[in-house]
Scaffold this motif. Structure first.
Motif, PDB file in Angstrom:
ATOM      1  N   ARG A 242      87.471  61.519  73.349  1.00  0.00           N
ATOM      2  CA  ARG A 242      88.098  60.827  72.230  1.00  0.00           C
ATOM      3  C   ARG A 242      89.457  61.419  71.919  1.00  0.00           C
ATOM      4  O   ARG A 242      90.411  60.684  71.604  1.00  0.00           O
ATOM      5  CB  ARG A 242      87.192  60.896  71.003  1.00  0.00           C
ATOM      6  CG  ARG A 242      87.847  60.340  69.731  1.00  0.00           C
ATOM      7  CD  ARG A 242      86.883  60.205  68.606  1.00  0.00           C
ATOM      8  NE  ARG A 242      86.009  59.058  68.826  1.00  0.00           N
ATOM      9  CZ  ARG A 242      86.366  57.797  68.583  1.00  0.00           C
ATOM     10  NH1 ARG A 242      87.584  57.516  68.161  1.00  0.00           N
ATOM     11  NH2 ARG A 242      85.526  56.822  68.803  1.00  0.00           N
ATOM     12  N   SER A 243      89.553  62.761  72.017  1.00  0.00           N
ATOM     13  CA  SER A 243      90.836  63.404  71.735  1.00  0.00           C
ATOM     14  C   SER A 243      91.900  62.928  72.724  1.00  0.00           C
ATOM     15  O   SER A 243      93.039  62.648  72.344  1.00  0.00           O
ATOM     16  CB  SER A 243      90.673  64.925  71.820  1.00  0.00           C
ATOM     17  OG  SER A 243      91.916  65.572  71.622  1.00  0.00           O
ATOM     18  N   ILE A 244      91.479  62.811  74.012  1.00  0.00           N
ATOM     19  CA  ILE A 244      92.431  62.318  75.025  1.00  0.00           C
ATOM     20  C   ILE A 244      92.800  60.867  74.744  1.00  0.00           C
ATOM     21  O   ILE A 244      93.976  60.485  74.800  1.00  0.00           O
ATOM     22  CB  ILE A 244      91.814  62.472  76.424  1.00  0.00           C
ATOM     23  CG1 ILE A 244      91.640  63.956  76.767  1.00  0.00           C
ATOM     24  CG2 ILE A 244      92.676  61.780  77.463  1.00  0.00           C
ATOM     25  CD1 ILE A 244      90.895  64.203  78.059  1.00  0.00           C
TER      26      ILE A 244
ATOM     27  N   ASP B 214      92.688  59.320  71.898  1.00  0.00           N
ATOM     28  CA  ASP B 214      93.482  59.192  70.676  1.00  0.00           C
ATOM     29  C   ASP B 214      94.932  59.583  70.892  1.00  0.00           C
ATOM     30  O   ASP B 214      95.815  59.181  70.118  1.00  0.00           O
ATOM     31  CB  ASP B 214      92.875  60.065  69.575  1.00  0.00           C
ATOM     32  CG  ASP B 214      91.580  59.475  69.026  1.00  0.00           C
ATOM     33  OD1 ASP B 214      91.348  58.275  69.268  1.00  0.00           O
ATOM     34  OD2 ASP B 214      90.807  60.210  68.384  1.00  0.00           O
ATOM     35  N   ARG B 215      95.176  60.374  71.924  1.00  0.00           N
ATOM     36  CA  ARG B 215      96.560  60.785  72.202  1.00  0.00           C
ATOM     37  C   ARG B 215      97.301  59.790  73.098  1.00  0.00           C
ATOM     38  O   ARG B 215      98.487  59.957  73.352  1.00  0.00           O
ATOM     39  CB  ARG B 215      96.565  62.182  72.832  1.00  0.00           C
ATOM     40  CG  ARG B 215      96.352  63.283  71.816  1.00  0.00           C
ATOM     41  CD  ARG B 215      96.076  64.612  72.465  1.00  0.00           C
ATOM     42  NE  ARG B 215      96.042  65.695  71.495  1.00  0.00           N
ATOM     43  CZ  ARG B 215      95.035  65.921  70.641  1.00  0.00           C
ATOM     44  NH1 ARG B 215      93.979  65.118  70.662  1.00  0.00           N
ATOM     45  NH2 ARG B 215      95.095  66.932  69.787  1.00  0.00           N
ATOM     46  N   LEU B 216      96.594  58.783  73.598  1.00  0.00           N
ATOM     47  CA  LEU B 216      97.261  57.759  74.400  1.00  0.00           C
ATOM     48  C   LEU B 216      98.199  56.942  73.514  1.00  0.00           C
ATOM     49  O   LEU B 216      97.851  56.596  72.376  1.00  0.00           O
ATOM     50  CB  LEU B 216      96.234  56.818  75.044  1.00  0.00           C
ATOM     51  CG  LEU B 216      95.325  57.427  76.122  1.00  0.00           C
ATOM     52  CD1 LEU B 216      94.289  56.391  76.561  1.00  0.00           C
ATOM     53  CD2 LEU B 216      96.141  57.891  77.315  1.00  0.00           C
ATOM     54  N   PRO B 217      99.399  56.610  74.022  1.00  0.00           N
ATOM     55  CA  PRO B 217     100.355  55.857  73.193  1.00  0.00           C
ATOM     56  C   PRO B 217     100.025  54.359  73.107  1.00  0.00           C
ATOM     57  O   PRO B 217     100.708  53.627  72.402  1.00  0.00           O
ATOM     58  CB  PRO B 217     101.688  56.097  73.902  1.00  0.00           C
ATOM     59  CG  PRO B 217     101.315  56.319  75.335  1.00  0.00           C
ATOM     60  CD  PRO B 217      99.997  57.023  75.310  1.00  0.00           C
TER      61      PRO B 217
ATOM     62  N   ASN C  27      90.311  53.742  70.412  1.00  0.00           N
ATOM     63  CA  ASN C  27      91.079  54.962  70.162  1.00  0.00           C
ATOM     64  C   ASN C  27      91.870  54.835  68.866  1.00  0.00           C
ATOM     65  O   ASN C  27      91.859  53.779  68.202  1.00  0.00           O
ATOM     66  CB  ASN C  27      91.966  55.303  71.354  1.00  0.00           C
ATOM     67  CG  ASN C  27      93.086  54.291  71.542  1.00  0.00           C
ATOM     68  OD1 ASN C  27      93.121  53.261  70.887  1.00  0.00           O
ATOM     69  ND2 ASN C  27      94.000  54.600  72.453  1.00  0.00           N
ATOM     70  N   GLN C  28      92.581  55.937  68.513  1.00  0.00           N
ATOM     71  CA  GLN C  28      93.277  55.970  67.225  1.00  0.00           C
ATOM     72  C   GLN C  28      94.344  54.876  67.157  1.00  0.00           C
ATOM     73  O   GLN C  28      94.532  54.249  66.105  1.00  0.00           O
ATOM     74  CB  GLN C  28      93.919  57.344  67.020  1.00  0.00           C
ATOM     75  CG  GLN C  28      94.488  57.560  65.628  1.00  0.00           C
ATOM     76  CD  GLN C  28      93.413  57.486  64.546  1.00  0.00           C
ATOM     77  OE1 GLN C  28      92.361  58.107  64.670  1.00  0.00           O
ATOM     78  NE2 GLN C  28      93.671  56.711  63.488  1.00  0.00           N
ATOM     79  N   ALA C  29      95.050  54.622  68.300  1.00  0.00           N
ATOM     80  CA  ALA C  29      96.082  53.584  68.289  1.00  0.00           C
ATOM     81  C   ALA C  29      95.468  52.206  68.031  1.00  0.00           C
ATOM     82  O   ALA C  29      96.051  51.374  67.326  1.00  0.00           O
ATOM     83  CB  ALA C  29      96.828  53.582  69.626  1.00  0.00           C
TER      84      ALA C  29
ATOM     85  N   ASP D 221      94.567  52.151  64.327  1.00  0.00           N
ATOM     86  CA  ASP D 221      95.778  52.020  63.518  1.00  0.00           C
ATOM     87  C   ASP D 221      96.289  50.589  63.540  1.00  0.00           C
ATOM     88  O   ASP D 221      96.787  50.071  62.523  1.00  0.00           O
ATOM     89  CB  ASP D 221      96.853  52.969  64.038  1.00  0.00           C
ATOM     90  CG  ASP D 221      96.507  54.436  63.782  1.00  0.00           C
ATOM     91  OD1 ASP D 221      95.596  54.691  62.961  1.00  0.00           O
ATOM     92  OD2 ASP D 221      97.122  55.304  64.432  1.00  0.00           O
TER      93      ASP D 221
ATOM     94  N   LYS E  77      99.515  47.669  75.690  1.00  0.00           N
ATOM     95  CA  LYS E  77     100.626  48.618  75.647  1.00  0.00           C
ATOM     96  C   LYS E  77     101.932  47.872  75.871  1.00  0.00           C
ATOM     97  O   LYS E  77     101.968  46.770  76.446  1.00  0.00           O
ATOM     98  CB  LYS E  77     100.462  49.687  76.718  1.00  0.00           C
ATOM     99  CG  LYS E  77     100.267  49.169  78.131  1.00  0.00           C
ATOM    100  CD  LYS E  77      99.965  50.297  79.097  1.00  0.00           C
ATOM    101  CE  LYS E  77      99.637  49.767  80.488  1.00  0.00           C
ATOM    102  NZ  LYS E  77      99.286  50.861  81.432  1.00  0.00           N
TER     103      LYS E  77
END
Length: 539
Positions: free
Chosen positions: A35-37, A39-42, A58-60, A63, A139
């Protein structure tokens, strides 16, 4: 009493419990790391199961939805994307569930008026050969220059598609469902983007009884995919108005790797053209009716004239025979007592009756050529001419004539008997009018004209005649030379013209007194007219 299995020692149970706890801890650490990886994806990354429910984002992605990650799990697909994008996204998602990766490129405008492009990919999540779900990634397209190029190309395409008049362009997925609907399609069909939704191409058809499309829509799509492109015609729907007759060109769109990405449809409104075709067909039918009526009006008198000519010439033969017979009886009755003058009258009467009988025979032949049915067949003209020349040589063995026949003469489609008669008469004329010339020369050849007919020519170095004074050249019994110089009745050229005209050809002569004569005439070559078509010329 039942036997009880011995339980594991307390020390063993504790070891297993500790092992499970350690495994769970490692899995949690791996999940947290994954998940950390993610969440760091743009870019946005999400996973949906077979029930179209989100199992991870993921976080993106969260968001973008403006929700907490804890509230994402179990959220339906249709609640995770803009509502206006669902008609384009759902078909691609279903294709990915079938095992095919899908891509979608969309344009977005920033508050400052700039254009950006985002790429949404649908990748099947496959385990042991079975699709368990779909990864969805969204993306921005990398590279400013690439974005500018894509923006410019898409703008040009949109301008072109929207500017089409009486035509439109739109796009389908590989099974024929509408995925993109242009402004020109809205203008031609009258349906908005929301109305077409996930419609199939078949839903655009509006067949009429007796005017159905050439083939079914499914077959049309299959042929377009197999062959790259296919064209179909038929009645198509128009919202709030009468259907229109359209011509649709369907083209398969394939990527660099040859994978089918979809289909494009270019439809043109051909209603006016179809109406014009209908009017032209009606006019042609009316013209055919009038032509048939006129032909009938002229055919009946022509047949009556042929019958009249045949009857007259047939009835005249009896009196001519009587005159000839009685002239002979008178000569026998007078015997040796007849004076020289009486014998001269008697001989003149016999010659006149024989000439009249020959003229009647020529009239009968002229009438018969106009009445009999043609029996066209393929004729090798080299063989035909060799046979005619051979017979003429046998009929005049004392004549020394230089015959020059062009080699490799073409095949023609004509009535064999008539063509033999035609060449026999023309070559017999050439022999007759070269009788006083030494050496006599007769040349026979042909050339193919631009309209597909074959132009034959027969050239001799005989007596010739003055063409300027030969206005009645092809009339029966019209002669260009005195009978004392050259025998004949003046019927040969009229009969030849009749034969050529029966074959839809033409004939003419060119000559100069003392310098020979050239006869030109046309016949249909094999490639210009089939035998069945020539049979229709039997007028």
């Amino acid at each position: 009493m039942p036997t009880l299995e011995p339980s594991a020692p307390p020390s063993t149970q504790a070891a297993e419990k500790a092992s499970r706890a350690l495994t769970i801890e490692r899995l949690q650490e791996q999940a947290a790391l994954a998940r950390s990886i993610a969440d760091r994806l743009p870019w946005q990354l999400a996973h949906f199961d077979l029930d179209l429910r989100c199992r991870f984002g993921n976080q993106a992605f969260c968001d973008g939805l403006r929700i907490d990650p804890s509230a994402l799990e179990g959220r339906p697909f249709q609640d995770c994307f803009p509502q206006d994008a669902l008609p384009a996204l759902l078909p691609r998602f279903m294709q990915a569930l079938g095992g095919e990766k899908q891509l979608r490129l969309t344009e977005q405008s920033t508050p400052g008026g700039a254009h950006t492009f985002t790429e949404t990919s649908f990748t099947p999540d496959v385990h042991d050969g079975v699709v368990r779900g779909v990864f969805v990634e969204t993306k921005e397209v990398a590279g400013r220059a690439r974005v500018d190029d894509l923006a410019q190309n898409k703008r040009r395409f949109d301008l072109m598609a929207d500017a089409l008049q009486d035509s439109c362009i739109y796009f389908l997925d590989p099974v024929g469902r509408i995925t993109e609907w242009s402004e020109s399609a809205h203008r031609l069909h009258g349906f908005s983007r929301e109305q077409v939704g996930n419609m199939h191409l078949a839903d655009m058809a509006a067949p009429r009884v007796g005017e159905e499309a050439e083939i079914g829509i499914d077959d049309t799509i299959r042929l377009a995919i197999d062959r790259g492109q296919w064209e179909t015609r038929g009645w198509l729907k128009r919202a709030g108005a009468e259907a229109f007759w359209g011509q649709t060109l369907i083209t398969a769109l394939r990527g660099d790797n040859g994978e089918l990405e979809g289909l494009s449809c270019i439809t043109r409104d051909m209603t006016a053209m179809k109406d014009l075709d209908r009017v032209m067909n009606d006019l042609n039918a009316e013209l055919d009716r009038r032509v048939t009526q006129r032909v009938r009006q002229h055919t009946v008198p022509n047949k009556d004239l042929d019958i009249f000519t045949h009857s007259i010439t047939h009835d005249l033969r009896g009196p001519v025979r009587h005159i000839n017979t009685f002239a002979g009886l008178i000569a026998e009755e007078l015997g040796e007592n007849a004076s020289e003058e009486i014998r001269h009258f008697r001989d003149a009467m016999k010659r006149a009756s024989q000439r009249l009988n020959a003229m009647i025979e020529n009239l009968l032949t002229y009438s018969r050529i106009g009445r009999i049915d043609l029996h066209p067949e393929r004729l090798a003209m080299t063989n035909v001419l060799e046979g005619v020349v051979s017979r003429l040589r046998q009929a005049a063995p004392d004549r020394q004539i230089q015959w020059e026949i062009q080699p490799d003469l073409p095949m023609v489609v004509a009535d064999a008997a008539m063509v033999n008669d035609l060449f026999t008469r023309l070559l017999d004329n050439a022999m007759k009018f070269t009788r006083k010339v030494e050496p006599a020369e007769i040349q026979i050849g042909c050339r193919t004209e631009s309209d597909g007919t074959c132009l034959f020519f027969i050239v001799d170095n005989g007596a010739g005649f003055d063409v300027a004074k030969a206005s009645n050249l092809f009339l029966m019994f019209q002669r260009q030379h005195h009978s004392l110089d050259f025998e004949g009745y003046g019927a040969g050229l009229a009969l030849c013209q009749r034969i050529v005209q029966r074959h839809n050809g033409r004939i003419w002569l060119d000559s100069t007194p003392g310098h020979g004569c050239a006869v030109y005439f046309t016949l249909p070559v094999e490639t210009a007219m089939a035998a069945s078509g020539l049979a229709a010329l039997g007028c």
